[in-house]
Design an enzyme around this catalytic site. Structure first.
Site, PDB file in Angstrom:
ATOM      1  N   HIS A 308     -36.771  41.068 -67.291  1.00  0.00           N
ATOM      2  CA  HIS A 308     -35.642  40.282 -67.389  1.00  0.00           C
ATOM      3  C   HIS A 308     -35.144  40.122 -66.070  1.00  0.00           C
ATOM      4  O   HIS A 308     -35.511  40.691 -65.146  1.00  0.00           O
ATOM      5  CB  HIS A 308     -34.525  41.238 -68.063  1.00  0.00           C
ATOM      6  N   ASP A 366     -35.316  40.655 -76.827  1.00  0.00           N
ATOM      7  CA  ASP A 366     -36.243  40.181 -77.696  1.00  0.00           C
ATOM      8  C   ASP A 366     -37.384  41.071 -78.153  1.00  0.00           C
ATOM      9  O   ASP A 366     -38.098  40.654 -79.044  1.00  0.00           O
ATOM     10  CB  ASP A 366     -36.806  38.913 -77.078  1.00  0.00           C
TER      11      ASP A 366
HETATM   12  C1  SDX Z   1     -33.734  36.439 -72.703  1.00  0.00           C
HETATM   13  O1  SDX Z   1     -30.867  35.683 -68.841  1.00  0.00           O
HETATM   14  C2  SDX Z   1     -30.786  36.071 -69.840  1.00  0.00           C
HETATM   15  O2  SDX Z   1     -29.470  37.001 -69.827  1.00  0.00           O
HETATM   16  C3  SDX Z   1     -31.564  36.007 -71.115  1.00  0.00           C
HETATM   17  C4  SDX Z   1     -31.207  36.609 -72.286  1.00  0.00           C
HETATM   18  C5  SDX Z   1     -29.834  36.347 -72.925  1.00  0.00           C
HETATM   19  O3  SDX Z   1     -29.521  37.242 -73.483  1.00  0.00           O
HETATM   20  O4  SDX Z   1     -29.592  35.159 -72.884  1.00  0.00           O
HETATM   21  O5  SDX Z   1     -31.330  38.338 -71.983  1.00  0.00           O
HETATM   22  C6  SDX Z   1     -32.442  36.606 -73.437  1.00  0.00           C
HETATM   23  O6  SDX Z   1     -34.194  35.337 -72.570  1.00  0.00           O
HETATM   24  C7  SDX Z   1     -34.549  37.631 -72.618  1.00  0.00           C
HETATM   25  C8  SDX Z   1     -35.888  37.467 -71.582  1.00  0.00           C
HETATM   26  C9  SDX Z   1     -36.962  37.058 -73.045  1.00  0.00           C
HETATM   27  N1  SDX Z   1     -38.238  36.730 -72.391  1.00  0.00           N
HETATM   28  C10 SDX Z   1     -39.138  37.376 -72.343  1.00  0.00           C
HETATM   29  O7  SDX Z   1     -39.283  38.462 -72.992  1.00  0.00           O
HETATM   30  C11 SDX Z   1     -40.454  36.782 -71.789  1.00  0.00           C
HETATM   31  C12 SDX Z   1     -41.299  37.699 -70.936  1.00  0.00           C
HETATM   32  N2  SDX Z   1     -40.541  37.828 -69.797  1.00  0.00           N
HETATM   33  C13 SDX Z   1     -40.811  37.236 -68.753  1.00  0.00           C
HETATM   34  O8  SDX Z   1     -41.353  35.841 -68.616  1.00  0.00           O
HETATM   35  C14 SDX Z   1     -39.902  37.310 -67.304  1.00  0.00           C
HETATM   36  O9  SDX Z   1     -39.830  38.815 -67.305  1.00  0.00           O
HETATM   37  C15 SDX Z   1     -38.486  36.617 -67.508  1.00  0.00           C
HETATM   38  C16 SDX Z   1     -38.735  35.288 -67.595  1.00  0.00           C
HETATM   39  C17 SDX Z   1     -37.643  37.295 -68.660  1.00  0.00           C
HETATM   40  C18 SDX Z   1     -37.870  37.181 -66.162  1.00  0.00           C
HETATM   41  O10 SDX Z   1     -38.358  36.374 -65.067  1.00  0.00           O
HETATM   42  P1  SDX Z   1     -38.051  36.387 -63.581  1.00  0.00           P
HETATM   43  O11 SDX Z   1     -36.821  37.240 -63.331  1.00  0.00           O
HETATM   44  O12 SDX Z   1     -38.442  35.263 -63.017  1.00  0.00           O
HETATM   45  O13 SDX Z   1     -39.320  37.446 -63.020  1.00  0.00           O
HETATM   46  P2  SDX Z   1     -40.508  37.125 -62.171  1.00  0.00           P
HETATM   47  O14 SDX Z   1     -41.398  36.266 -63.183  1.00  0.00           O
HETATM   48  O15 SDX Z   1     -39.927  37.013 -60.947  1.00  0.00           O
HETATM   49  O16 SDX Z   1     -41.368  38.379 -62.380  1.00  0.00           O
HETATM   50  C19 SDX Z   1     -41.296  39.240 -61.242  1.00  0.00           C
HETATM   51  C20 SDX Z   1     -42.868  39.915 -61.317  1.00  0.00           C
HETATM   52  C21 SDX Z   1     -43.769  38.958 -61.390  1.00  0.00           C
HETATM   53  O17 SDX Z   1     -45.024  39.643 -60.973  1.00  0.00           O
HETATM   54  P3  SDX Z   1     -45.423  39.475 -59.186  1.00  0.00           P
HETATM   55  O18 SDX Z   1     -45.214  37.918 -58.699  1.00  0.00           O
HETATM   56  O19 SDX Z   1     -44.090  40.377 -58.371  1.00  0.00           O
HETATM   57  O20 SDX Z   1     -46.522  39.903 -59.161  1.00  0.00           O
HETATM   58  O21 SDX Z   1     -42.930  40.659 -62.832  1.00  0.00           O
HETATM   59  C22 SDX Z   1     -43.837  39.851 -63.310  1.00  0.00           C
HETATM   60  C23 SDX Z   1     -44.257  38.576 -62.909  1.00  0.00           C
HETATM   61  O22 SDX Z   1     -45.350  38.154 -63.067  1.00  0.00           O
HETATM   62  N3  SDX Z   1     -43.583  39.964 -64.935  1.00  0.00           N
HETATM   63  C24 SDX Z   1     -44.214  40.165 -65.855  1.00  0.00           C
HETATM   64  C25 SDX Z   1     -43.525  39.916 -66.791  1.00  0.00           C
HETATM   65  N4  SDX Z   1     -42.375  39.468 -66.776  1.00  0.00           N
HETATM   66  C26 SDX Z   1     -42.362  39.604 -65.179  1.00  0.00           C
HETATM   67  N5  SDX Z   1     -45.410  40.430 -66.024  1.00  0.00           N
HETATM   68  C27 SDX Z   1     -46.116  40.624 -67.261  1.00  0.00           C
HETATM   69  N6  SDX Z   1     -45.381  40.644 -68.278  1.00  0.00           N
HETATM   70  C28 SDX Z   1     -44.032  40.247 -68.213  1.00  0.00           C
HETATM   71  N7  SDX Z   1     -43.256  40.089 -69.232  1.00  0.00           N
END
Ligand code: SDX
Length: 433
Positions: A308, A366
């Site tokens: 998140h 989710d």
């Molecule tokens: C919702 O914003 C809100 O409030 C949203 C929400 C709401 O109520 O409105 O809470 C609802 O959208 C919840 C999120 C649902 N999405 C998912 O579950 C999809 C999977 N999660 C991700 O794609 C990700 O965690 C996000 C999109 C939710 C957040 O992305 P960020 O903040 O841009 O995080 P990032 O991509 O910068 O990640 C930081 C690191 C990265 O690795 P490094 O570059 O540091 O090596 O964490 C890794 C990312 O690759 N990472 C993941 C991951 N989420 C982040 N790696 C594997 N699996 C994941 N799910």
């Protein structure tokens, strides 16, 4: 807390700027950076707005490190335990918990706006049978502005209230109509003797040829899920609604923009993606393989329902939904228990894995919600529509807060330009390509 100032100085140019720092009621203060451009001619740079406050708001507060979520100051855990979705709608829209008479009046108003114009209902027959329900929902929500002209004047508080009640009331009817169209079944009209969530289940699952009794356990579970999805500060879809609304676009168009933004798998589309992922993983034995894929950027696989932008601790909503799974799946006699057990093991293994621990990736709202939607008989393709049904009140509350602010201006971010410097046009005969 008093306002303070931040002094900035560029040792090379000697330029200085004094930036006002505004405190919030709770949580981080904000630095007013408007003086930065005047003093240094520079913009701030924050791709994805991870560290940018786009507005001030009184609706929802999140502390991502502590896993805190407050709606108008009330903790989500207390609202989940003691309130109802209709009461939370009133709270988000009006800022205070309603008295009994206020709540009854509000519910009566919502109940009497649930029907759709018959011509609008016919829109659904124009969609292909396998149209994604989110495509139908975003299109029909935008089309409400073609029918309800008495709630388009964004400067009239009375019309803003009519819009708010109308869209909150009609979004379940639109969701149900999308579902029925996908099934090729006749639309089922709302009933004024049913509460909000029972009415939605009635419109989803009733058929003309036999009586249908809504299961109170299912209605209560849906009500709780809707409380947990009602609002979440400046998330991507809510920010989209604010940006669209800031142009003066009609409110239905702004909400439709929010529906479209929610659709993405990085946002509201994740609940559908989690069930697909759990089925793809299939068994606990496969968990290590998929966790390795999630760590391998080249795989483009992410652990859906994990991580998140704000929560670097457990999403408090995920904790509540996980607890719901233990009781609701049992009571509804769901066949989802193996997937629930797999989800629990996946969470347990991931939260011991350095990659997830070091990046503070926890289950979000989710991760478990789809297991309950599925246990209620709602098809996977409808999960994000259910999220949109619940989040509509949050979108409307933020839109109304913004529109009623006399200081509101059109949103217009800037950029860091990294393209070509100025150059003159070259006739095609002189081009080397
Ligand atoms: C919702 O914003 C809100 O409030 C949203 C929400 C709401 O109520 O409105 O809470 C609802 O959208 C919840 C999120 C649902 N999405 C998912 O579950 C999809 C999977 N999660 C991700 O794609 C990700 O965690 C996000 C999109 C939710 C957040 O992305 P960020 O903040 O841009 O995080 P990032 O991509 O910068 O990640 C930081 C690191 C990265 O690795 P490094 O570059 O540091 O090596 O964490 C890794 C990312 O690759 N990472 C993941 C991951 N989420 C982040 N790696 C594997 N699996 C994941 N799910």
């Amino acid at each position: 807390m008093t306002q303070s100032k931040l002094e900035l100085a560029d040792p090379v140019s000697g330029k200085k700027a004094e930036l006002a720092v505004h405190p919030g009621t709770i949580g981080p203060s904000v630095v007013d950076i408007s003086g930065l451009n005047k003093a240094f001619g520079a913009f701030t740079y924050d791709p994805g707005y991870g560290f940018t406050a786009a507005c001030d708001s009184k609706i929802t507060y999140i502390d991502g490190d502590a896993g805190v979520l407050l709606h108008r100051g009330y903790p989500i855990e207390q609202l989940a335990e003691k309130s109802s979705f209709m009461e939370v709608c009133y709270l988000l829209l009006n800022g205070e918990l309603p008295g009994k008479a206020e709540l009854d009046t509000f519910k009566t108003s919502i109940t009497h706006h649930t029907m759709l114009n018959e011509s609008l209902l016919r829109f659904f027959n124009g969609f292909h049978h396998n149209a994604h329900p989110m495509a139908m929902t975003s299109a029909v929500v935008a089309s409400l502005s073609a029918f309800y002209h008495d709630s388009l004047n964004i400067h009239d508080p009375q019309q803003r209230e009519v819009f708010a009640h109308r869209i909150i009331a009609k979004i379940p009817t639109i969701a149900a109509a999308a579902h029925k169209h996908s099934l090729g079944q006749p639309f089922i009209y709302p009933r004024n003797d049913l509460d909000y969530c029972s009415n939605l289940l009635h419109m989803f699952f009733s058929v003309p040829c036999e009586p249908y009794e809504v299961d109170p356990v299912a209605a209560k579970a849906l009500d709780l899920l809707f409380i947990l999805h009602a609002d979440h500060e400046q998330n991507a879809s809510t920010s989209t609604v604010r940006l669209a609304g800031s142009t003066g676009a009609n409110p239905y168009a702004a909400i439709s923009a929010g529906v479209s933004a929610l659709w993405g798998p990085a946002h509201g589309g994740a609940n559908e993606a989690v069930l697909n992922m759990l089925e793809q993983i299939g068994s606990v034995q496969n968990v290590p393989k998929y966790l390795d894929m999630a760590k391998d950027k080249s795989s483009h696989f992410r652990l859906m329902g994990f991580g998140h932008r704000v929560y670097k601790n457990f999403d408090p909503r995920a904790k509540i939904i996980r607890a719901m799974c233990y009781t609701v799946l049992e009571k509804l006699g769901s066949t989802n228990k193996p997937l629930f057990e797999l989800a629990l093991r996946l969470e347990e293994i991931a939260l011991k894995d350095e990659y997830f621990v070091s990046r503070k990736l926890y289950p979000n709202v989710d991760f478990y919600s789809g297991l309950i939607y599925s246990a209620l008989g709602i098809p996977r393709s409808m999960f994000t529509v259910m999220f949109a049904v619940a989040r509509t009140v949050g979108w409307v509350s933020h839109w109304a807060e913004m529109i009623s602010d006399p200081a509101m201006r059109i949103g217009r971010p800037r950029q860091l330009y990294t393209g070509s410097p100025r150059r003159d046009y070259v006739e095609i005969a002189q081009r080397s390509r």
